[in-house]
Design an enzyme around this catalytic site. Structure first.
Site, short mmCIF file in Angstrom:
data_model
loop_
_atom_site.label_atom_id
_atom_site.label_comp_id
_atom_site.label_asym_id
_atom_site.label_seq_id
_atom_site.Cartn_x
_atom_site.Cartn_y
_atom_site.Cartn_z
N ASN A 491 0.85 -1.29 0.10
CA ASN A 491 -0.09 0.29 -0.07
C ASN A 491 0.57 1.37 -0.08
O ASN A 491 0.30 1.99 -0.39
CB ASN A 491 -0.49 -0.27 0.81
CG ASN A 491 -2.32 -0.52 0.81
OD1 ASN A 491 -2.41 -0.52 -0.63
ND2 ASN A 491 -2.90 -0.94 2.25
N HIS A 496 -2.94 3.08 -2.51
CA HIS A 496 -4.08 1.89 -2.14
C HIS A 496 -4.95 1.83 -3.02
O HIS A 496 -5.85 0.69 -3.06
CB HIS A 496 -4.76 2.94 -0.27
CG HIS A 496 -4.50 3.45 0.33
ND1 HIS A 496 -4.41 1.88 1.25
CD2 HIS A 496 -3.62 4.52 0.38
CE1 HIS A 496 -3.67 3.07 2.40
NE2 HIS A 496 -3.22 4.61 2.11
N ASP A 500 -6.03 -2.15 -2.87
CA ASP A 500 -6.65 -3.06 -3.31
C ASP A 500 -7.40 -3.65 -4.80
O ASP A 500 -7.73 -4.89 -4.54
CB ASP A 500 -8.22 -1.04 -3.60
CG ASP A 500 -8.17 -0.51 -2.12
OD1 ASP A 500 -8.23 -1.10 -1.38
OD2 ASP A 500 -9.32 0.02 -2.53
N ARG A 515 -13.23 -24.99 -4.36
CA ARG A 515 -14.48 -26.39 -3.80
C ARG A 515 -16.12 -25.65 -4.12
O ARG A 515 -15.36 -24.74 -3.44
CB ARG A 515 -14.41 -27.62 -3.76
CG ARG A 515 -13.43 -28.85 -3.48
CD ARG A 515 -12.85 -29.21 -1.80
NE ARG A 515 -13.53 -28.95 -1.28
CZ ARG A 515 -13.98 -29.82 0.18
NH1 ARG A 515 -13.94 -30.85 0.30
NH2 ARG A 515 -13.44 -28.81 1.26
N GLU A 526 -6.95 -6.78 5.12
CA GLU A 526 -6.35 -8.06 4.48
C GLU A 526 -6.04 -9.56 4.64
O GLU A 526 -5.50 -9.94 3.92
CB GLU A 526 -4.69 -8.14 4.07
CG GLU A 526 -3.64 -8.10 5.40
CD GLU A 526 -3.35 -6.76 5.96
OE1 GLU A 526 -2.67 -6.35 6.61
OE2 GLU A 526 -4.65 -5.81 6.11
#
Length: 609
Positions: A491, A496, A500, A515, A526
């Site tokens: 970051n 930023h 993202d 699955r 995060e």
């Protein structure tokens, strides 16, 4: 007859002449025809061994019977047993005799009759499948025998044969495939009936019969009832049959129960067919509704989320987890959209009221203008009839008064229209805002706006569902907590926006390689949580390591720069009755250990003792 020189051609022609002349297929006759065709004289009574071996290799083996005789001939020649070889060759030649012509007309007529008849255990689909298997035979004789066997099997299902004889429909064609190796009557022989030990079974089979009885009672008493919750009469019949089978031991009693068991199987088949038809019809109705939803509402943009979710469920194989999740989402959306739609309806009603007032104002203004024109016309007529200037003065004053009055009325109408237009614009903006909120609520009620993964609320609901399912089924539920390595540096260095995008990339890669039953949620910042149903800690660790490999393989690009994203993860199993917070605490401890060990690792936290 032309004289042939090739021994293979001579042998083939000798076999053909045996069949055409209808002579006994003995070695002497074969030898005589062979020398006749070859134009030679026999030197002795013994056929050359090399010639017989070559002949054996050339013999057609296009049926099971010919294959068996040919194999016996090959084996006798290999062992040097000339008498056995001669006997095998005689049996092969005997099989070449022309038998009675096959009655295909009777067989086909019987096939049509049995096809239209109803047999216990034979649905039209099973009949068609068995007939397709039989028709795969290339040899006419084998096809005839197989069809005979199949029709006898169908006939047994409609006669008063032993009611306990168990016929497996899907195996009839397979049994008919091997029938050509035995007598034709053996091809249609039904499976051995289940009888009492006192009637026919040897003493050594008593234990087997009791074991079979126990299997049947378990099937009727334990396996079937949960599947017959919506069919109380069938459930009661299954319970009654289970009791009778457990109490009967004599052959006559078992035959009676067998008759009822066959009838019960037929009723089960009909119920299953009805249920499948209903399910198929309901799904088709739902598909039609979703395809034509735009005809049911004026503006269905806010329905996009629900429609897409329902389409995924309808078009895929039904899954309890998907249906539970869809139910919760729809309940939330109905509540939220109900509130928004109420506000939207109020705004629309306010707009309608303003439009109605606008129309009324126009009507009043039109009336005032019409009266003004009438009065002005009257004044004009009076002015035209005036004889001197003194009569015109009062008329002009009246005209000026009426003009000032209509000007004031027009000014007031203009001001009111300006206010109405402003209010209408505000109402329209409010309606657009509410519609956008409806669309957003439909899409993001339980999901993270950035990554599309579940948010905390969605995670808690899915954990409750999966933990309850794991406890009910006695299976394991693994909980994984993962955190992107060096995310703060990413970051600070790239911004930023790039951070993202990295979160979105991580969520995309993880979802692609999980699955269908696994759950991904963004826990905060995060950190992400993965629920892995029916998974042990070792398998969960392997799954997370595989995700790490896929993440490094599908690298993240930003401004033409390759950025390697890794994560550290901790895994734990859910204890019985444990909350999500407690499980995540252990997973967080294991994740911290993975960070301390060098990052990009997966650690397992054991269950508390």
């Amino acid at each position: 007859m032309p004289i042939l020189s090739n021994p293979s051609e001579i042998a083939r022609e000798a076999l053909r002449q045996l069949a055409l002349r209808r002579v006994a297929p003995t070695p002497d006759n074969y030898r005589k025809l062979y020398h006749e065709i070859a134009g030679t004289r026999p030197d002795d009574d013994a056929l050359p061994e090399a010639f017989v071996r070559k002949l054996a290799r050339r013999l057609p083996r296009d049926s099971a019977e010919r294959q068996r005789h040919g194999h016996q001939l090959d084996q006798a020649l290999a062992d040097g047993r000339h008498k056995a070889a001669e006997a095998a060759l005689e049996r092969y030649l005997d099989g070449l005799k022309l038998g009675e012509p096959q009655a295909w007309n009777e067989l086909i007529g019987n096939l049509l009759r049995q096809w239209e008849a109803r047999q216990t255990g034979w649905t039209p689909a099973r009949k068609r499948e068995a007939l397709d298997r039989v028709l795969s035979a290339a040899d006419p004789a084998a096809l005839y025998t197989r069809l005979q066997g199949l029709l006898k099997s169908w006939a047994l299902a409609t006669t008063d044969a032993d009611p306990l004889a168990v016929e497996v429909p899907d195996e009839v064609a397979l049994r008919a495939d091997t029938s050509s190796e035995r007598a034709g009557a053996n091809a249609a022989r039904p499976a051995a009936p289940l009888r009492s030990a006192a009637a026919a079974a040897p003493a050594t089979d008593i234990a087997t019969i009791e074991a079979l009885r126990e299997l049947v009672t378990i099937s009727l008493g334990e396996a079937l009832p949960p599947l017959l919750e919506e069919y109380p009469p069938l459930r009661e019949t299954a319970a009654a049959l289970c009791t009778e089978i457990a109490s009967r031991s004599e052959a006559a009693g078992l035959r009676e129960v067998g008759t009822r068991l066959r009838q019960f199987a037929h009723e089960l088949e009909l119920a299953a067919a009805d249920e499948a038809e209903i399910r198929s019809g309901m799904l088709e109705l739902l598909r039609m509704l979703l395809r034509n939803i735009d005809e049911l509402v004026l503006d269905d943009r806010w329905l996009a989320g629900q429609i897409e979710m329902l389409r995924e469920i309808v078009d895929s194989r039904p899954d309890p987890r998907k249906i539970d999740d869809a139910g919760r989402r729809l309940k939330e959306l109905i509540y939220k959209q109900g509130q928004l739609k109420h506000t939207l309806a109020e705004s629309q009603r306010h707009l309608r009221d303003m439009l109605a007032g606008f129309v009324d104002q126009l009507a009043r203004f039109s009336e005032s203008t019409g009266a003004y024109h009438d009065r002005i016309g009257q004044c004009a007529q009076r002015i035209a009839k005036a004889n001197d200037i003194t009569e015109i003065g009062p008329l002009l004053d009246e005209v000026m008064t009426e003009t000032r009055s209509i000007q004031d009325e027009a000014r007031r109408s203009r001001d009111e229209l300006i206010v109405a237009r402003s209010q209408a614009s505000e109402a329209q903006e409010r309606i657009v805002t509410l519609q956008n909120e409806l669309e957003e609520a439909s899409r993001l009620m339980r999901h993270d706006q950035l990554t599309g993964a579940l948010n905390r609320r969605g995670l808690e609901e899915m954990f409750q569902t999966e933990s309850a399912r794991a406890q009910r089924r006695g299976t394991r539920l693994a909980v994984a907590l993962l955190d992107i390595d060096h995310f703060k540096k990413l970051n600070d260095k790239l911004g930023h926006k790039v951070g993202d995008d990295a979160l979105v990339h991580l969520a995309k890669v993880v979802r692609q390689h999980l699955r269908p039953q696994d759950v991904l949620a963004r826990y905060g910042g995060e950190e992400f949580v993965i629920l892995l149903p029916e998974t042990g800690d070792a398998d969960a660790q392997q799954a997370l390591v595989r995700l790490q490999r896929e993440l490094t393989r599908e690298f993240f690009m930003t401004d033409m720069q390759k950025v390697v994203i890794t994560f550290s993860a901790g895994i734990t199993l859910m204890a019985e009755g444990e909350s999500l917070e407690n499980a995540l605490e252990r997973a967080d401890t294991a994740m911290y250990q993975a960070k301390q060990a060098g990052r990009n690792r997966v650690m397992v936290a054991p269950l508390p003792a």
